[in-house]
Design an enzyme around this catalytic site. Structure first.
Site, PDB file in Angstrom:
ATOM      1  N   SER A  67       0.808  -1.218   0.000  1.00 39.65           N
ATOM      2  CA  SER A  67       0.000   0.000   0.000  1.00 39.65           C
ATOM      3  C   SER A  67       0.845   1.274   0.000  1.00 39.65           C
ATOM      4  CB  SER A  67      -0.959  -0.029   1.193  1.00 39.65           C
ATOM      5  OG  SER A  67      -1.881   1.020   1.143  1.00 39.65           O
ATOM      6  N   ASP A 284      -3.576   6.508  -2.914  1.00 41.89           N
ATOM      7  CA  ASP A 284      -2.396   5.957  -2.244  1.00 41.89           C
ATOM      8  C   ASP A 284      -1.793   4.854  -3.112  1.00 41.89           C
ATOM      9  OD1 ASP A 284      -4.111   3.814  -1.710  1.00 41.89           O
ATOM     10  OD2 ASP A 284      -3.216   3.428   0.241  1.00 41.89           O
ATOM     11  N   GLU A 388     -12.600   6.684   7.037  1.00 42.83           N
ATOM     12  CA  GLU A 388     -11.618   7.217   7.976  1.00 42.83           C
ATOM     13  C   GLU A 388     -11.072   8.502   7.365  1.00 42.83           C
ATOM     14  OE1 GLU A 388      -9.465   3.695  10.237  1.00 42.83           O
ATOM     15  OE2 GLU A 388      -9.316   3.423   8.084  1.00 42.83           O
ATOM     16  N   SER A 521      -1.664   1.527  21.614  1.00 46.34           N
ATOM     17  CA  SER A 521      -1.222   1.100  20.284  1.00 46.34           C
ATOM     18  C   SER A 521      -1.439  -0.406  20.157  1.00 46.34           C
ATOM     19  CB  SER A 521       0.258   1.429  20.102  1.00 46.34           C
ATOM     20  OG  SER A 521       0.790   0.729  18.999  1.00 46.34           O
ATOM     21  N   THR A 523       0.590  -2.268  18.385  1.00 47.23           N
ATOM     22  CA  THR A 523       1.865  -2.911  18.022  1.00 47.23           C
ATOM     23  C   THR A 523       3.035  -2.606  18.953  1.00 47.23           C
ATOM     24  OG1 THR A 523       2.298  -1.052  16.547  1.00 47.23           O
ATOM     25  CG2 THR A 523       1.289  -3.012  15.563  1.00 47.23           C
ATOM     26  N   ARG A 528      -1.613   6.272  22.486  1.00 44.78           N
ATOM     27  CA  ARG A 528      -1.862   7.351  21.517  1.00 44.78           C
ATOM     28  C   ARG A 528      -2.844   8.356  22.131  1.00 44.78           C
ATOM     29  NH1 ARG A 528       0.573   5.736  16.932  1.00 44.78           N
ATOM     30  NH2 ARG A 528       0.844   3.482  16.636  1.00 44.78           N
TER      31      ARG A 528
END
Length: 560
Positions: A67, A284, A388, A521, A523, A528
């Site tokens: 992506s 993108d 989003e 988060s 990961t 955040r």
């Protein structure tokens, strides 16, 4: 598993040994890493796709893309029978397969999983997988690894669909499983015929000025620019100029693309002040995200970003209008069907967009962050719209509503052809075919935006003025253990550790139009922080105050 099948898997897997010391995890985007270490992983995802096909007795997709990541990265993900993402239930098994240290362990895991899931592995059922890749140089060899992975499961067939956008592959999988035509030319034909239908139904007297009729698109030097070049040759009534189409020596996602434009709020490479006043859009790297933007006349200034929240608002306004026409045309009490329209956002949606949508009288609901949650919630409505801010989103139409709409259109055609209600039914049917209901799709999205702007008679400036975004700030705070932060109400409230939400509320109350939330988060050991307020200074102050609270409750100083 008989000896022939076992030995076939062992032999194929031994050709793709996993790189030492590498551990990968399957997330929303599948597996992603530097392309040089992905051969083994992609081969094993080929096996996974074949097992998924056997389990579901459906066509499955396997897409090789990273992506919006840099060009040296690549990735692999699976498209389920609906065209959506791999079922979350299978993600832990995907991780086990990818990280198995040797062929023997791999085959043992497969045997165990086949038994647990009752997957028909005796050769009585076939499996079919559609393979696609984007334009990354590493894609060709990784696709071959995927093909060999699929073929290592006896009876599984892999079809190489070539270079595609991710949404094209997802669309093909969905179409195949609905027994519809599913080639790339079928994809283009469905989009273009639906777009023409919407253009033909534009009300008289509504037209964008000739000076505003041009669209300039940043193709991120990726597959989206390449496909848009093909699509625009078949378009009438829409002038598109594609820049950064990958043929001019530019590098994929380097200073270009929707992710870059949305995060940096600057024009992509190749768009300067001479583009001022022209409608601009950016795709993108694999064309599953779309944002629009306005280039300022003064070089060096930030662009005016028209993000996913604004695209959602445009779609919602249009669909609400068509439903109202349709409802006005309902004269018979027995046909008093009222479609339920829902708008789905995450807590990251700008508060101004949520307020605007609620003022329109729309039902707005929130889900935790992540496309899988948004898509699942949107599917609960007759028409569900989700986006989003990053430009990823789509519109879902329920089968029940589409059946009713087809019947209603037929009825209106016979009794009041050309009425507003009949035209509204045609427009909604066209939107359901133009939008990619499997996944967010920048190519179908750009056509729908363009058709709606013409229908409304709006310039990009008028669209951008629907509401003014509240200034916001996002921060990250390193913590000892992110799992100590537990959220509820679609991540808008922190329920643990005790007292943290009350402290955050006290800071929010100090700022006009203040709003803030925290979330762990997925990961890394990071929390955040998101904050917005009536001014940028206030948003920054609120974010910093909340970050200090997080550090006090969860940071390294809290453990001393």
């Amino acid at each position: 598993m008989n000896e022939e099948r076992r030995s076939h898997l062992l032999k194929s897997s031994s050709l793709f040994p996993p790189p030492p010391g590498v551990k990968l995890s399957y997330g929303t985007a599948g597996f992603r890493a530097d392309a040089s270490i992905l051969q083994s992983t992609v081969h094993r995802v080929g096996i996974l796709a074949a097992l998924r096909s056997l389990k579901t007795q459906s066509v499955i997709g396997l897409m090789i893309t990273a992506s919006h990541n840099k060009v040296t990265d690549n990735g692999v993900k699976i498209a389920d029978p609906s065209g959506g993402m791999l079922s979350q239930d299978w993600e832990p098994f995907a991780d086990q397969l990818a990280n198995a240290p040797d062929p023997e362990t791999l085959v043992s895991l497969i045997e165990e999983f086949v038994k647990k899931e009752n997957i028909p592995f005796d050769g009585t059922h076939s499996a079919e997988i559609l393979l696609g890749r984007d334009t990354r140089p590493s894609g060709e060899s990784l696709l071959e690894a995927a093909k060999q992975g699929v073929s290592s499961v006896l009876g599984a067939l892999a079809h190489n669909m070539g270079i595609l956008t991710s949404p094209q592959l997802h669309w093909m999988v969905r179409a195949r499983n609905k027994n519809l035509k599913a080639t790339e030319s079928d994809y283009f034909e469905q989009l273009l015929s639906s777009f023409r239908c919407l253009m033909d139904l534009i009300p008289d007297g509504r037209k964008i000025n000739d000076s505003e009729d041009k669209l300039m698109v940043d193709g991120a030097n990726g597959v989206g620019g390449e496909k848009l070049e093909i699509m625009k040759t078949k378009l009438n009534g829409l002038a598109i100029e594609v820049r950064n189409d990958g043929k001019g020596g530019g590098v994929l996602n380097e200073g270009v693309g929707a992710d870059f434009v949305q995060k940096e709020k600057v024009a992509p490479h190749g768009f300067s002040s001479n583009c001022a006043g022209i409608r601009c859009a950016s795709l993108d790297g694999d064309a599953d995200r779309l944002v629009y933007f306005i280039v300022p006349s003064n070089s060096g200034c930030k662009i005016d970003l028209v993000d996913g929240d604004k695209i959602l608002s445009l779609f919602a306004v249009f669909i609400k209008e068509q439903l109202s026409f349709l409802n006005e045309g309902d004269t018979k009490e027995k046909d008093d069907y009222r479609a339920r329209l829902g708008v789905v956002q995450t807590a990251y949606a700008n508060g101004a967009s949520t307020d605007y949508l609620k003022r329109l009288g729309l039902e707005v609901v929130f889900t935790p962050t992540g496309v899988k949650y948004l898509h699942e919630k949107a599917a609960q409505y007759d028409i569900g719209i989700y986006f989003e801010a990053n430009g990823h989103g789509t519109i879902l139409f329920s089968d029940q509503f589409l059946c009713w709409l087809e019947a209603r259109n037929n009825e209106l055609t016979s009794i009041s052809k050309g009425s507003e209600a009949q035209k509204a039914s045609l427009r909604l049917l066209a939107v359901s075919k133009l939008i990619n209901q499997a996944v967010g799709d920048a190519l179908s999205g750009v056509l729908l935006v363009e058709a709606i702007l013409r229908h409304m008679g709006w310039s990009i400036h008028k669209w951008n003025e629907l509401y003014q975004d509240l200034p916001s700030r996002q921060l990250k705070v390193k913590v000892v253990d992110r799992s100590a932060c537990v959220t509820a109400n679609a991540e808008t409230v922190a329920v643990s550790p005790p007292g943290i939400q009350e402290a955050i509320n006290a800071e929010i109350a100090k700022h006009h139009q203040g709003r803030s939330f925290i979330r762990p988060s997925g990961t890394e050991d990071v929390i955040r922080v998101y904050a917005e307020a009536s001014t940028q200074e206030a948003a920054d102050s609120l974010a910093n105050s909340v970050a200090e609270i997080v550090d006090r409750f969860l940071g390294f100083s809290s453990s001393k």
